[in-house]
Design a protein around this motif. Structure first.
Motif, short mmCIF file in Angstrom:
data_model
loop_
_atom_site.label_atom_id
_atom_site.label_comp_id
_atom_site.label_asym_id
_atom_site.label_seq_id
_atom_site.Cartn_x
_atom_site.Cartn_y
_atom_site.Cartn_z
N MET A 11 -1.56 -8.92 1.98
CA MET A 11 -2.29 -10.18 2.17
C MET A 11 -3.80 -9.94 2.17
SD MET A 11 -4.12 -11.74 4.72
CE MET A 11 -4.68 -13.37 5.09
N VAL A 44 1.27 -15.30 6.90
CA VAL A 44 1.91 -13.99 7.14
C VAL A 44 2.80 -14.04 8.38
CG1 VAL A 44 1.51 -11.57 7.73
CG2 VAL A 44 0.13 -12.66 5.96
N TYR A 86 6.61 -7.64 3.82
CA TYR A 86 7.11 -6.69 4.83
C TYR A 86 7.23 -7.33 6.21
CZ TYR A 86 2.35 -5.83 6.67
OH TYR A 86 1.11 -5.96 7.25
C1 LIG Z 1 -1.28 -13.31 10.67
C2 LIG Z 1 -1.58 -12.14 9.79
N1 LIG Z 1 -2.40 -12.29 8.74
C3 LIG Z 1 -2.70 -11.28 7.92
C4 LIG Z 1 -2.19 -10.01 8.11
C5 LIG Z 1 -2.56 -8.93 7.16
O1 LIG Z 1 -1.48 -8.69 6.30
P1 LIG Z 1 -1.45 -7.44 5.33
O2 LIG Z 1 -1.08 -6.26 6.16
O3 LIG Z 1 -0.38 -7.78 4.33
O4 LIG Z 1 -2.78 -7.30 4.69
C6 LIG Z 1 -1.34 -9.79 9.19
C7 LIG Z 1 -0.82 -8.44 9.46
O5 LIG Z 1 -0.48 -8.10 10.57
C8 LIG Z 1 -1.02 -10.87 10.05
O6 LIG Z 1 -0.21 -10.73 11.10
#
Ligand SMILES: Cc1ncc(COP(=O)(O)O)c(C=O)c1O
Length: 421
Positions: free
Chosen positions: A99, A206, A229
Protein backbone atom coordinates in the motif's frame (compact mmCIF):
# COMPACT_ATOMS: atom_id res chain seq x y z
CA UNK A 1 -25.12 -3.83 -4.53
CA UNK A 2 -25.79 -7.61 -4.83
CA UNK A 3 -26.92 -8.76 -1.41
CA UNK A 4 -28.84 -11.78 -0.22
CA UNK A 5 -30.62 -11.73 3.11
CA UNK A 6 -29.72 -15.20 4.43
CA UNK A 7 -27.99 -15.12 7.79
CA UNK A 8 -24.47 -16.39 7.46
CA UNK A 9 -22.92 -18.67 10.05
CA UNK A 10 -19.24 -19.37 9.91
CA UNK A 11 -18.00 -22.97 9.86
CA UNK A 12 -15.06 -22.37 12.19
CA UNK A 13 -13.75 -25.94 12.06
CA UNK A 14 -13.51 -25.70 8.28
CA UNK A 15 -12.01 -22.19 8.46
CA UNK A 16 -9.29 -23.21 10.90
CA UNK A 17 -8.46 -26.34 8.91
CA UNK A 18 -7.62 -24.09 5.94
CA UNK A 19 -4.81 -22.26 7.79
CA UNK A 20 -1.84 -24.57 8.52
CA UNK A 21 -0.06 -21.93 10.66
CA UNK A 22 -2.81 -22.14 13.30
CA UNK A 23 -1.67 -25.64 14.31
CA UNK A 24 1.72 -24.48 15.63
CA UNK A 25 2.78 -24.52 19.27
CA UNK A 26 5.12 -22.09 21.07
CA UNK A 27 6.86 -23.19 24.29
CA UNK A 28 4.27 -25.95 24.51
CA UNK A 29 1.38 -23.46 24.17
CA UNK A 30 -0.92 -23.37 21.14
CA UNK A 31 0.03 -20.40 18.93
CA UNK A 32 -2.75 -17.81 19.12
CA UNK A 33 -2.63 -15.29 16.31
CA UNK A 34 -3.93 -11.95 17.56
CA UNK A 35 -1.57 -10.10 15.22
CA UNK A 36 -3.82 -9.99 12.15
CA UNK A 37 -3.62 -6.17 11.85
CA UNK A 38 0.12 -6.59 11.24
CA UNK A 39 -0.51 -9.39 8.74
CA UNK A 40 -2.87 -12.38 8.72
CA UNK A 41 -2.09 -16.06 8.19
CA UNK A 42 -2.77 -17.64 4.79
CA UNK A 43 -4.86 -20.64 3.75
CA UNK A 44 -3.09 -23.71 2.37
CA UNK A 45 -4.44 -22.98 -1.12
CA UNK A 46 -2.56 -19.66 -1.19
CA UNK A 47 0.71 -21.43 -0.33
CA UNK A 48 0.00 -24.02 -3.02
CA UNK A 49 -0.91 -21.46 -5.67
CA UNK A 50 2.37 -19.61 -5.08
CA UNK A 51 4.51 -22.75 -5.36
CA UNK A 52 2.48 -24.14 -8.26
CA UNK A 53 3.07 -20.93 -10.20
CA UNK A 54 6.81 -21.18 -9.56
CA UNK A 55 6.86 -24.86 -10.53
CA UNK A 56 4.76 -24.67 -13.68
CA UNK A 57 4.29 -21.15 -15.05
CA UNK A 58 7.26 -19.05 -13.93
CA UNK A 59 7.94 -16.54 -16.73
CA UNK A 60 7.82 -12.90 -17.62
CA UNK A 61 4.71 -11.48 -19.24
CA UNK A 62 4.04 -10.96 -22.94
CA UNK A 63 6.27 -13.73 -24.36
CA UNK A 64 5.35 -15.95 -27.30
CA UNK A 65 5.43 -19.25 -25.39
CA UNK A 66 3.36 -21.35 -22.99
CA UNK A 67 4.59 -20.32 -19.53
CA UNK A 68 4.40 -16.65 -20.47
CA UNK A 69 0.86 -17.12 -21.81
CA UNK A 70 -0.01 -18.87 -18.53
CA UNK A 71 1.41 -15.94 -16.60
CA UNK A 72 -0.62 -13.44 -18.64
CA UNK A 73 -3.85 -15.33 -18.11
CA UNK A 74 -3.13 -15.92 -14.42
CA UNK A 75 -2.63 -12.16 -13.87
CA UNK A 76 -5.82 -11.39 -15.84
CA UNK A 77 -7.79 -13.81 -13.64
CA UNK A 78 -6.32 -12.35 -10.43
CA UNK A 79 -7.31 -8.90 -11.66
CA UNK A 80 -10.88 -10.09 -12.26
CA UNK A 81 -10.92 -11.59 -8.77
CA UNK A 82 -9.79 -8.28 -7.25
CA UNK A 83 -12.36 -6.43 -9.39
CA UNK A 84 -15.05 -8.61 -7.78
CA UNK A 85 -13.52 -7.84 -4.40
CA UNK A 86 -13.62 -4.07 -4.94
CA UNK A 87 -16.76 -4.18 -7.15
CA UNK A 88 -15.09 -2.35 -10.03
CA UNK A 89 -13.82 -3.23 -13.51
CA UNK A 90 -10.60 -5.20 -14.06
CA UNK A 91 -8.73 -2.34 -15.72
CA UNK A 92 -9.29 -0.24 -12.58
CA UNK A 93 -7.21 -2.70 -10.50
CA UNK A 94 -3.50 -1.87 -10.06
CA UNK A 95 -1.08 -4.34 -8.46
CA UNK A 96 1.95 -3.08 -6.56
CA UNK A 97 4.47 -4.11 -3.90
CA UNK A 98 2.41 -2.77 -0.96
CA UNK A 99 0.00 0.00 0.00
CA UNK A 100 2.76 2.47 0.92
CA UNK A 101 4.47 2.26 -2.47
CA UNK A 102 1.17 2.53 -4.36
CA UNK A 103 0.18 5.56 -2.28
CA UNK A 104 3.49 7.30 -3.02
CA UNK A 105 2.93 6.57 -6.73
CA UNK A 106 -0.51 8.20 -6.68
CA UNK A 107 0.40 11.10 -4.38
CA UNK A 108 3.45 12.01 -6.48
CA UNK A 109 1.41 11.92 -9.59
CA UNK A 110 -1.45 14.00 -8.16
CA UNK A 111 1.20 16.37 -6.81
CA UNK A 112 2.40 17.16 -10.35
CA UNK A 113 -0.80 19.16 -10.86
CA UNK A 114 -0.95 20.86 -7.43
CA UNK A 115 0.05 24.44 -6.68
CA UNK A 116 1.22 26.33 -3.58
CA UNK A 117 -1.79 27.00 -1.36
CA UNK A 118 -3.66 23.85 -2.44
CA UNK A 119 -4.71 21.75 0.53
CA UNK A 120 -4.85 18.06 1.42
CA UNK A 121 -6.92 16.86 4.35
CA UNK A 122 -5.97 13.79 6.43
CA UNK A 123 -7.10 12.69 9.91
CA UNK A 124 -5.50 12.00 13.27
CA UNK A 125 -6.55 8.35 12.96
CA UNK A 126 -4.46 7.60 9.90
CA UNK A 127 -1.61 5.15 9.46
CA UNK A 128 1.56 6.97 8.41
CA UNK A 129 1.42 5.33 4.98
CA UNK A 130 -1.58 7.58 4.37
CA UNK A 131 0.17 10.59 5.90
CA UNK A 132 3.81 10.86 4.78
CA UNK A 133 3.14 10.37 1.03
CA UNK A 134 0.82 13.41 1.18
CA UNK A 135 3.08 15.42 3.48
CA UNK A 136 5.87 14.91 0.93
CA UNK A 137 3.92 17.37 -1.23
CA UNK A 138 4.50 20.13 1.34
CA UNK A 139 7.79 20.81 -0.45
CA UNK A 140 5.66 22.04 -3.38
CA UNK A 141 3.90 24.51 -1.08
CA UNK A 142 0.85 22.30 -0.55
CA UNK A 143 -0.78 22.67 2.87
CA UNK A 144 -1.56 19.40 4.68
CA UNK A 145 -4.12 19.51 7.53
CA UNK A 146 -5.64 16.83 9.76
CA UNK A 147 -9.19 16.36 11.02
CA UNK A 148 -9.52 16.05 14.79
CA UNK A 149 -10.77 13.01 16.67
CA UNK A 150 -13.26 12.63 19.52
CA UNK A 151 -10.85 11.45 22.17
CA UNK A 152 -13.44 9.58 24.23
CA UNK A 153 -14.13 6.91 21.58
CA UNK A 154 -11.38 7.58 19.02
CA UNK A 155 -13.83 8.39 16.21
CA UNK A 156 -13.27 11.13 13.64
CA UNK A 157 -14.81 14.47 14.59
CA UNK A 158 -16.95 14.86 11.47
CA UNK A 159 -17.80 18.47 12.23
CA UNK A 160 -14.13 19.35 12.36
CA UNK A 161 -13.48 17.36 9.18
CA UNK A 162 -16.29 19.10 7.30
CA UNK A 163 -15.08 22.51 8.48
CA UNK A 164 -11.59 21.83 7.10
CA UNK A 165 -12.79 21.07 3.56
CA UNK A 166 -12.89 24.18 1.40
CA UNK A 167 -12.39 25.39 -2.17
CA UNK A 168 -8.60 24.92 -1.86
CA UNK A 169 -8.92 21.24 -0.81
CA UNK A 170 -7.70 18.96 -3.59
CA UNK A 171 -7.52 15.59 -1.82
CA UNK A 172 -9.18 14.12 1.25
CA UNK A 173 -7.21 11.01 2.22
CA UNK A 174 -8.60 8.89 5.06
CA UNK A 175 -8.43 5.39 6.41
CA UNK A 176 -11.48 3.16 6.04
CA UNK A 177 -10.69 1.81 9.52
CA UNK A 178 -8.04 2.53 12.13
CA UNK A 179 -5.32 -0.11 12.45
CA UNK A 180 -4.74 1.03 16.04
CA UNK A 181 -8.15 1.39 17.67
CA UNK A 182 -10.43 -0.29 15.13
CA UNK A 183 -12.76 2.66 14.36
CA UNK A 184 -14.56 2.34 11.02
CA UNK A 185 -14.80 5.77 9.43
CA UNK A 186 -17.74 7.25 7.54
CA UNK A 187 -16.02 6.92 4.19
CA UNK A 188 -19.17 7.40 2.12
CA UNK A 189 -19.98 10.68 3.82
CA UNK A 190 -16.33 11.80 3.72
CA UNK A 191 -16.22 11.07 -0.02
CA UNK A 192 -19.44 13.04 -0.52
CA UNK A 193 -17.99 16.03 1.35
CA UNK A 194 -14.75 15.83 -0.67
CA UNK A 195 -16.60 15.69 -3.98
CA UNK A 196 -18.86 18.58 -3.02
CA UNK A 197 -15.74 20.73 -2.75
CA UNK A 198 -14.27 19.33 -5.99
CA UNK A 199 -11.61 17.30 -4.16
CA UNK A 200 -10.52 13.68 -4.71
CA UNK A 201 -11.28 11.03 -2.08
CA UNK A 202 -8.43 8.57 -1.38
CA UNK A 203 -9.31 5.69 0.96
CA UNK A 204 -6.79 3.51 2.79
CA UNK A 205 -8.74 0.26 3.25
CA UNK A 206 -5.78 -1.80 4.51
CA UNK A 207 -7.18 -2.33 7.96
CA UNK A 208 -10.81 -2.66 6.91
CA UNK A 209 -10.33 -5.28 4.17
CA UNK A 210 -10.13 -8.41 6.39
CA UNK A 211 -13.25 -7.37 8.31
CA UNK A 212 -15.81 -5.89 5.96
CA UNK A 213 -16.95 -5.89 2.30
CA UNK A 214 -15.65 -3.17 0.02
CA UNK A 215 -17.91 -1.59 -2.58
CA UNK A 216 -16.15 1.23 -4.36
CA UNK A 217 -19.27 2.04 -6.41
CA UNK A 218 -21.31 2.79 -3.30
CA UNK A 219 -18.50 4.61 -1.51
CA UNK A 220 -17.83 6.44 -4.80
CA UNK A 221 -14.20 7.13 -3.78
CA UNK A 222 -11.67 8.02 -6.46
CA UNK A 223 -9.00 5.66 -5.15
CA UNK A 224 -8.99 2.87 -2.59
CA UNK A 225 -5.99 0.82 -1.62
CA UNK A 226 -5.38 -2.28 0.44
CA UNK A 227 -2.71 -4.89 1.15
CA UNK A 228 -3.44 -8.55 0.47
CA UNK A 229 -1.21 -9.75 3.32
CA UNK A 230 -3.74 -8.23 5.73
CA UNK A 231 -6.60 -10.32 4.34
CA UNK A 232 -5.23 -13.84 4.06
CA UNK A 233 -3.12 -13.34 0.95
CA UNK A 234 0.57 -12.78 0.15
CA UNK A 235 2.67 -9.65 0.76
CA UNK A 236 1.43 -7.25 -1.92
CA UNK A 237 -0.70 -4.14 -2.34
CA UNK A 238 -3.67 -3.55 -4.66
CA UNK A 239 -5.21 -0.25 -5.66
CA UNK A 240 -8.57 0.63 -7.17
CA UNK A 241 -8.60 3.83 -9.19
CA UNK A 242 -11.52 5.23 -11.15
CA UNK A 243 -10.75 4.67 -14.81
CA UNK A 244 -10.91 8.39 -15.67
CA UNK A 245 -8.27 9.24 -13.04
CA UNK A 246 -5.96 6.36 -13.99
CA UNK A 247 -6.12 7.63 -17.59
CA UNK A 248 -5.87 11.35 -16.81
CA UNK A 249 -3.13 11.50 -14.16
CA UNK A 250 0.47 11.33 -15.33
CA UNK A 251 2.47 8.50 -13.71
CA UNK A 252 6.26 8.53 -13.48
CA UNK A 253 6.96 5.50 -15.64
CA UNK A 254 9.45 3.99 -18.04
CA UNK A 255 8.81 4.42 -21.77
CA UNK A 256 8.28 0.70 -22.30
CA UNK A 257 5.22 0.71 -20.03
CA UNK A 258 2.31 1.33 -22.37
CA UNK A 259 -0.12 4.18 -21.75
CA UNK A 260 -2.96 1.71 -21.33
CA UNK A 261 -4.40 1.26 -17.87
CA UNK A 262 -3.55 -0.37 -15.57
CA UNK A 263 -0.14 -1.08 -17.19
CA UNK A 264 0.99 2.56 -17.00
CA UNK A 265 0.78 2.30 -13.18
CA UNK A 266 2.52 -1.09 -12.80
CA UNK A 267 6.23 -0.45 -13.13
CA UNK A 268 8.88 -3.08 -13.60
CA UNK A 269 8.17 -6.76 -13.16
CA UNK A 270 5.40 -7.57 -10.71
CA UNK A 271 5.56 -10.32 -8.11
CA UNK A 272 3.84 -12.96 -10.25
CA UNK A 273 3.90 -15.74 -7.67
CA UNK A 274 2.19 -13.49 -5.15
CA UNK A 275 -0.43 -12.47 -7.70
CA UNK A 276 -1.16 -16.20 -8.12
CA UNK A 277 -1.60 -16.26 -4.33
CA UNK A 278 -4.00 -13.31 -4.46
CA UNK A 279 -6.34 -15.16 -6.84
CA UNK A 280 -6.31 -18.14 -4.44
CA UNK A 281 -6.98 -15.88 -1.47
CA UNK A 282 -10.09 -14.40 -3.13
CA UNK A 283 -11.25 -17.93 -3.98
CA UNK A 284 -10.81 -18.89 -0.32
CA UNK A 285 -13.06 -15.99 0.73
CA UNK A 286 -15.61 -16.84 -1.96
CA UNK A 287 -15.66 -20.48 -0.79
CA UNK A 288 -16.21 -19.31 2.76
CA UNK A 289 -19.19 -17.30 1.49
CA UNK A 290 -20.61 -20.23 -0.52
CA UNK A 291 -20.36 -22.49 2.53
CA UNK A 292 -22.15 -20.00 4.75
CA UNK A 293 -24.84 -19.18 2.15
CA UNK A 294 -25.20 -21.89 -0.55
CA UNK A 295 -27.81 -19.79 -2.37
CA UNK A 296 -25.23 -17.33 -3.74
CA UNK A 297 -24.19 -17.68 -7.36
CA UNK A 298 -21.67 -15.05 -8.49
CA UNK A 299 -18.22 -14.62 -6.92
CA UNK A 300 -19.18 -11.11 -5.83
CA UNK A 301 -22.26 -12.43 -4.02
CA UNK A 302 -20.13 -15.16 -2.42
CA UNK A 303 -17.66 -12.54 -1.17
CA UNK A 304 -20.49 -10.52 0.37
CA UNK A 305 -21.80 -13.68 2.07
CA UNK A 306 -18.29 -14.38 3.39
CA UNK A 307 -18.12 -10.95 4.97
CA UNK A 308 -21.55 -11.33 6.54
CA UNK A 309 -20.32 -14.53 8.19
CA UNK A 310 -16.99 -12.94 9.14
CA UNK A 311 -18.71 -9.92 10.68
CA UNK A 312 -21.14 -11.96 12.73
CA UNK A 313 -18.39 -14.21 14.07
CA UNK A 314 -16.04 -11.30 14.78
CA UNK A 315 -18.77 -9.40 16.62
CA UNK A 316 -19.34 -12.38 18.90
CA UNK A 317 -15.61 -12.68 19.59
CA UNK A 318 -15.29 -8.93 20.12
CA UNK A 319 -18.14 -8.87 22.60
CA UNK A 320 -16.50 -11.66 24.61
CA UNK A 321 -13.07 -10.03 24.47
CA UNK A 322 -14.23 -6.52 25.31
CA UNK A 323 -16.38 -7.54 28.25
CA UNK A 324 -13.42 -9.53 29.63
CA UNK A 325 -11.03 -6.62 29.10
CA UNK A 326 -13.38 -4.09 30.68
CA UNK A 327 -13.58 -6.25 33.82
CA UNK A 328 -9.80 -6.12 34.34
CA UNK A 329 -8.83 -3.49 36.93
CA UNK A 330 -6.31 -0.88 35.79
CA UNK A 331 -6.72 -1.67 32.09
CA UNK A 332 -7.69 1.17 29.75
CA UNK A 333 -9.48 0.20 26.54
CA UNK A 334 -9.33 2.73 23.67
CA UNK A 335 -11.98 3.25 21.00
CA UNK A 336 -15.65 2.28 20.83
CA UNK A 337 -16.69 0.08 23.76
CA UNK A 338 -20.49 0.03 23.51
CA UNK A 339 -21.67 -3.26 21.88
CA UNK A 340 -24.59 -1.34 20.30
CA UNK A 341 -22.01 0.54 18.24
CA UNK A 342 -19.95 -2.48 17.14
CA UNK A 343 -20.91 -1.84 13.51
CA UNK A 344 -18.66 1.21 13.75
CA UNK A 345 -15.53 -0.72 14.71
CA UNK A 346 -13.32 -3.62 13.68
CA UNK A 347 -12.29 -6.24 16.28
CA UNK A 348 -8.95 -4.50 16.78
CA UNK A 349 -8.56 -3.41 20.36
CA UNK A 350 -5.88 -1.17 21.82
CA UNK A 351 -5.25 -1.22 25.56
CA UNK A 352 -2.81 0.11 28.13
CA UNK A 353 -2.31 -1.05 31.67
CA UNK A 354 -0.70 0.53 34.69
CA UNK A 355 2.60 -1.02 35.73
CA UNK A 356 3.63 -2.69 32.48
CA UNK A 357 4.66 -1.11 29.21
CA UNK A 358 2.95 -2.39 26.06
CA UNK A 359 6.27 -4.04 25.09
CA UNK A 360 6.54 -5.82 28.47
CA UNK A 361 2.96 -6.98 28.17
CA UNK A 362 3.41 -8.21 24.57
CA UNK A 363 6.59 -10.05 25.57
CA UNK A 364 4.91 -11.87 28.46
CA UNK A 365 1.96 -12.77 26.25
CA UNK A 366 4.30 -13.88 23.46
CA UNK A 367 6.06 -16.31 25.83
CA UNK A 368 2.66 -17.90 26.46
CA UNK A 369 1.92 -18.24 22.72
CA UNK A 370 -0.27 -15.13 22.30
CA UNK A 371 0.90 -12.94 19.43
CA UNK A 372 -0.09 -9.32 19.95
CA UNK A 373 1.62 -6.10 18.89
CA UNK A 374 2.94 -3.15 20.86
CA UNK A 375 3.86 0.45 20.00
CA UNK A 376 2.29 2.76 17.43
CA UNK A 377 2.00 0.40 14.41
CA UNK A 378 2.76 3.53 12.35
CA UNK A 379 -0.50 5.16 13.53
CA UNK A 380 1.80 7.94 14.69
CA UNK A 381 -0.73 10.75 14.28
CA UNK A 382 -2.89 9.01 16.87
CA UNK A 383 -0.27 8.03 19.47
CA UNK A 384 1.09 11.59 19.31
CA UNK A 385 -2.38 13.06 19.55
CA UNK A 386 -3.18 10.90 22.62
CA UNK A 387 0.29 11.66 24.05
CA UNK A 388 1.18 8.00 24.59
CA UNK A 389 4.00 7.81 22.06
CA UNK A 390 6.59 8.50 24.76
CA UNK A 391 5.13 5.71 26.94
CA UNK A 392 5.35 2.91 24.37
CA UNK A 393 2.00 3.36 22.59
CA UNK A 394 -0.64 0.65 23.07
CA UNK A 395 -0.89 -3.11 23.20
CA UNK A 396 -2.99 -4.17 20.19
CA UNK A 397 -5.16 -7.29 20.22
CA UNK A 398 -6.33 -8.01 16.70
CA UNK A 399 -9.01 -10.61 16.13
CA UNK A 400 -9.53 -12.24 12.74
CA UNK A 401 -12.30 -14.60 11.60
CA UNK A 402 -10.06 -17.63 12.19
CA UNK A 403 -9.88 -16.90 15.92
CA UNK A 404 -12.09 -18.95 18.23
CA UNK A 405 -14.03 -18.20 21.43
CA UNK A 406 -11.68 -20.63 23.26
CA UNK A 407 -8.67 -18.58 22.16
CA UNK A 408 -10.32 -15.42 23.48
CA UNK A 409 -11.01 -17.09 26.85
CA UNK A 410 -7.44 -18.42 27.11
CA UNK A 411 -6.10 -14.99 26.18
CA UNK A 412 -8.20 -13.27 28.85
CA UNK A 413 -7.07 -15.80 31.48
CA UNK A 414 -3.40 -15.23 30.57
CA UNK A 415 -3.80 -11.44 30.60
CA UNK A 416 -5.62 -11.57 33.96
CA UNK A 417 -2.76 -13.60 35.42
CA UNK A 418 -0.07 -11.28 33.98
CA UNK A 419 -1.66 -8.02 35.16
CA UNK A 420 -2.36 -9.37 38.65
CA UNK A 421 1.27 -10.46 39.24
C1 LIG B 1 -4.20 1.07 8.02
C2 LIG B 1 -2.91 0.78 7.30
N1 LIG B 1 -2.59 1.50 6.22
C3 LIG B 1 -1.46 1.28 5.54
C4 LIG B 1 -0.57 0.30 5.91
C5 LIG B 1 0.67 0.10 5.11
O1 LIG B 1 0.52 -1.04 4.30
P1 LIG B 1 1.73 -1.67 3.52
O2 LIG B 1 2.54 -2.44 4.51
O3 LIG B 1 1.09 -2.57 2.51
O4 LIG B 1 2.51 -0.59 2.88
C6 LIG B 1 -0.85 -0.48 7.03
C7 LIG B 1 0.11 -1.49 7.49
O5 LIG B 1 0.14 -1.86 8.64
C8 LIG B 1 -2.05 -0.24 7.74
O6 LIG B 1 -2.39 -0.96 8.81
Amino acid sequence: MIETQASAKIDLTWVRSQFPALAQTINGHPATFLDGPGGTQVPQRVIEAISRYLQRSNANTGGAYATSHNTDSMIAEARRAMADFFYCDSDEVVFGPNMTTLTYAISRSIGRDLHPGDEILLTHLDHDANVSPWRALEERGVRVCSAEINEEDCTINMQDLASKINARTKVVAVGYASNAVGTINEVEEITRLAHKAGALAYIDAVHYAPHGPIDVRTVDCDFLVCSTYKFFGPHMGVLFGKRAHLQRLRPYKVRANTNAIPNRWEWGTLNHECIAGIAACIEYLADLGRRSDPSVSSRRAALLAAYRAIRQHEHELMQRLLSGLLSLPGLKVYGIRDPKRFDLRCPTIAVRTAGLTPLQLATKLGERGFFTWDGNYYALNLTERLDIEKDGGFLRIGLAHYNSPEEVERFLAALREIVSQ
